[in-house]
Structure formats: C-alpha cells, structure tokens
Design a protein around this motif. Sequence first.
Motif, short mmCIF file in Angstrom:
data_model
loop_
_atom_site.label_atom_id
_atom_site.label_comp_id
_atom_site.label_asym_id
_atom_site.label_seq_id
_atom_site.Cartn_x
_atom_site.Cartn_y
_atom_site.Cartn_z
N ARG A 158 -9.26 7.99 11.74
CA ARG A 158 -8.71 9.38 11.77
C ARG A 158 -7.01 9.06 10.92
NH1 ARG A 158 -9.51 7.98 17.83
NH2 ARG A 158 -8.44 6.20 17.55
N ASP A 159 -6.34 8.16 10.69
CA ASP A 159 -5.45 8.09 9.92
C ASP A 159 -5.69 8.89 8.55
OD1 ASP A 159 -4.11 7.84 12.23
OD2 ASP A 159 -4.55 5.99 12.12
N GLY A 160 -7.09 8.82 7.65
CA GLY A 160 -6.23 9.46 6.19
C GLY A 160 -7.03 7.98 5.43
N ALA A 161 -8.60 6.93 5.71
CA ALA A 161 -9.46 6.10 5.08
C ALA A 161 -9.88 6.10 4.33
CB ALA A 161 -10.40 6.52 5.80
N VAL A 162 -9.46 7.07 3.05
CA VAL A 162 -9.83 7.15 1.60
C VAL A 162 -8.06 7.21 1.19
CG1 VAL A 162 -10.20 8.74 -0.53
CG2 VAL A 162 -11.69 9.08 0.68
N GLU A 163 -7.29 7.61 1.46
CA GLU A 163 -5.71 7.11 1.05
C GLU A 163 -5.61 5.79 1.29
OE1 GLU A 163 -7.44 9.89 2.91
OE2 GLU A 163 -6.68 11.38 0.67
N ALA A 164 -5.86 5.51 2.78
CA ALA A 164 -5.60 3.88 2.76
C ALA A 164 -6.06 2.45 2.19
CB ALA A 164 -5.54 4.31 4.76
N VAL A 165 -7.64 3.40 2.05
CA VAL A 165 -7.94 2.23 0.76
C VAL A 165 -8.06 1.96 -0.27
CG1 VAL A 165 -10.24 1.59 -0.41
CG2 VAL A 165 -9.84 2.29 2.21
N ARG A 166 -6.63 3.33 -1.12
CA ARG A 166 -6.72 2.91 -2.43
C ARG A 166 -5.26 2.64 -2.57
NH1 ARG A 166 -8.69 9.71 -3.67
NH2 ARG A 166 -11.40 8.73 -4.05
N ALA A 167 -4.63 3.11 -1.05
CA ALA A 167 -3.19 2.30 -0.89
C ALA A 167 -3.11 0.80 -1.22
CB ALA A 167 -2.51 2.58 0.31
N LEU A 168 -4.64 0.31 -0.47
CA LEU A 168 -4.66 -1.03 -0.68
C LEU A 168 -5.56 -1.73 -1.43
CD1 LEU A 168 -5.93 -0.95 3.49
CD2 LEU A 168 -3.29 -2.71 2.62
N THR A 169 -6.01 -1.34 -2.69
CA THR A 169 -6.47 -1.37 -3.98
C THR A 169 -5.84 -1.05 -4.77
OG1 THR A 169 -8.06 0.64 -3.17
CG2 THR A 169 -8.47 -1.37 -2.15
N GLY A 170 -4.74 -0.62 -5.14
CA GLY A 170 -3.87 -0.16 -5.97
C GLY A 170 -5.05 0.97 -6.99
N GLY A 171 -5.10 1.66 -5.51
CA GLY A 171 -5.99 3.13 -6.13
C GLY A 171 -7.34 3.08 -6.60
N ARG A 172 -7.77 1.72 -6.81
CA ARG A 172 -9.05 1.91 -7.52
C ARG A 172 -10.16 1.86 -6.42
NH1 ARG A 172 -12.43 -2.84 -8.39
NH2 ARG A 172 -13.86 -3.02 -9.79
N GLY A 173 -10.62 1.30 -5.23
CA GLY A 173 -11.10 1.46 -4.17
C GLY A 173 -11.90 -0.14 -3.82
N ALA A 174 -12.76 0.06 -3.28
CA ALA A 174 -13.88 -0.99 -2.61
C ALA A 174 -14.32 -1.65 -3.84
CB ALA A 174 -13.97 -1.13 -1.10
N ASP A 175 -14.18 -3.06 -4.06
CA ASP A 175 -15.93 -2.79 -4.88
C ASP A 175 -17.27 -3.45 -4.34
OD1 ASP A 175 -14.74 -4.34 -6.66
OD2 ASP A 175 -13.70 -5.95 -5.64
#
Length: 362
Positions: free
Chosen positions: A236-253
Amino acid sequence: MRAAVLHKHNEPLVVEEVDVGRPREGEVRLAVRSAGVCHSDLYVLEGATPVPPPVVPGHEAVAEVVEVGPGVSWLQPGDVVVTSFIWPCGRCRNCARGMENLCERFSEVRLKGVLLDGTTRLRLRRTGEELRVFLGGLWAEEAVVPASAVAKLPKPLRDRPEMAMLGCAYLTAYGAVVNSGSVQPGDVVAVVGTGGVGLAAVQVAKAVGAEVIAIGRNPEKLKLAREMGAHAVDVRDGAVEAVRALTGGRGADVVIEAVGSDSTVDLSVEIAAPGGRVVLVGLMPVGKRAPLHVARVVRGGIAVVGSYGARPRVDLPKVVALAEKGVLRPELLARDFYKLDQINEAVEALRSGRSIRPIVLP
C-alpha cells in the motif's frame, strides 16, 4: 478412524467416523501426526477448486507408516515421513522426462478426488458412502497415499509437527525459487505475498544466497519477513517505487508471485528487471484468467513461467535436508496448533489472516 468431511461447499466440516481401506499397489497407509491448513484447501471448501464432495481435504502432513502395499520396498511400518501434495506415477512421459511434478496421470485424477488408480480408500462409516480426498485427505487420523509422494524424516525432525509444511509450502517454494526461478547467489528476488508459500520462498531464496524483498500488506507478516533477512515492503506504500529504490532503478531479477490475483500478477510484471523472470505460484479459482502487461513483457524480455510444486522423489529429500540443517525454519510460520475437532477454527484462522499456517493435530 475419524476424519474432517466436507459434505457441501461453503458449509462447516464435520468430524466423523470413516473406514479406510488397505493400501494397494504402490501405496502406503499412514497414521497422521500433524497436517497443515493451506489456502489451496480453502478453494476446495469454497468450490473454487471443484473437487466434488463429500471430500476429506488436507495435503501436507507428518505421518507414521502403518502398512505398505505391494511393490513398496523402500518404506516399512514405523517410518516417519512427510507427505507431498504431488503424486508422481513414475511411468508417464513427464515423469520419464524428469518432470514428475507435472505427472500426467496425477493431473487426470487430481480434481476427481481419487488415487492414481481412479478409486478411493475411504467410506463414511454411517452410510457406506465413498469419500473423495483432496491430494491426500490428511485432515484425518489415517490416510492412504501413493508411496511416491512421501519422503522419510530424519530422527531430529520426527516429533516436530510444523514439518508438515515441508510437503507443500516449502516444496512449492523450492520449486519456484530453485527450479523455475533458477535463482543464483547475488540475485535480487522479490516475493509478492507473505503467506505460507511466500514466506517459505523468502527462506529458500535466502538459503540460495539471494537478496530478498518481501511484499505484502500484513504488518506482522512483514515484520517476520524482515526478521528472516528480507527487505519488507507494504504494498500500500507504493511497491513499484520501493522495489526500484532498493534495486537502483533496475527491478528484481526474479519475482515470485505467491498470491494469485489480478493485481499481484500485474505488480510482479511491473517490478521485474529487463531480462528478468516472473514465477507464478499463487493459484486462482479454476477458469479465472488474469490480464498481462504484454508490451512490458515483450519489450523487457521478461520470462513469465508457471511453477507447480517440485519433484517429490528428487526435491522433497533436499527440502528435508535443508530443514534438518536449520536453513529452512517452518517453526517460524507454523505457530498455531488445533485438534482435529477444531478444524473449522483452524480454517477460519487461515482465512482471516490471523494464522500463517495452522497445524492440525489428529
């Protein structure tokens, strides 16, 4: 013996006396010590997975071998085993190709509620009516299952009821992370869903050496994922943005989708890195379809694969070995225990989200 019987969809289970037959060729009769309550069982209770009642659910258990049928030489009475929800026949094309989790014979009988030979071993004592089973019928004091669907437990694990989870939640997580996801050390793995399978996938991915991001909405479950070493993200806190922030903008392998809804499938595709892999594990009701962001999949070269469990005869012993070493820890997920007479309370605990994996003790 007693078993929890579903007589009609969306009605409470009834614990009543049931007669169990002797095991036939390639089968074993088990005395159930503990059995897990899984969301797949809920689909049966609701009719979304259309196994016709009357049916005895339950498909992951710790049990003691009571009797072995003809042709079973690798098990004997007194062995303590964990049961798998997948029953390989060992003879079909897929089994011969090393894909026993996709056994063709098993797929033919799975929703009919019968064993591999097309018959059932259970009858309701008061009427003599035949009873079907859902992938084992393990919400009961005894059960008959194919011997190909069990793995022996080492002595240190035999008296631990939570090890019932190894046969479904952890076997499914292992198949998704290791077999279908091909996760390598250093990969970023996002797990969408923090139920039993999702949190088991967090543990398996950490065991492989991945960096893990757990995405869910239940604060207690997210806290548990964090304690397991994962980054925790509230959807609910914006999962797409959070994952990108944690991965340098790349996303999950690799993304493990462990819920089974339109929104979580869509989210899984959105957070996958270019060239990444989305592994669909969460089940939807039979016949339901989910939309897919095709342009992102195609332009990003994202592989979307389905993953159904893992190989009982090959992978389940590996899962057991990881649990024996303490790498996999079902005790973190299975904290709520119920007697067989409390089966409806256990079901409600799972349905409401109060429990990650209730365990029934016949």
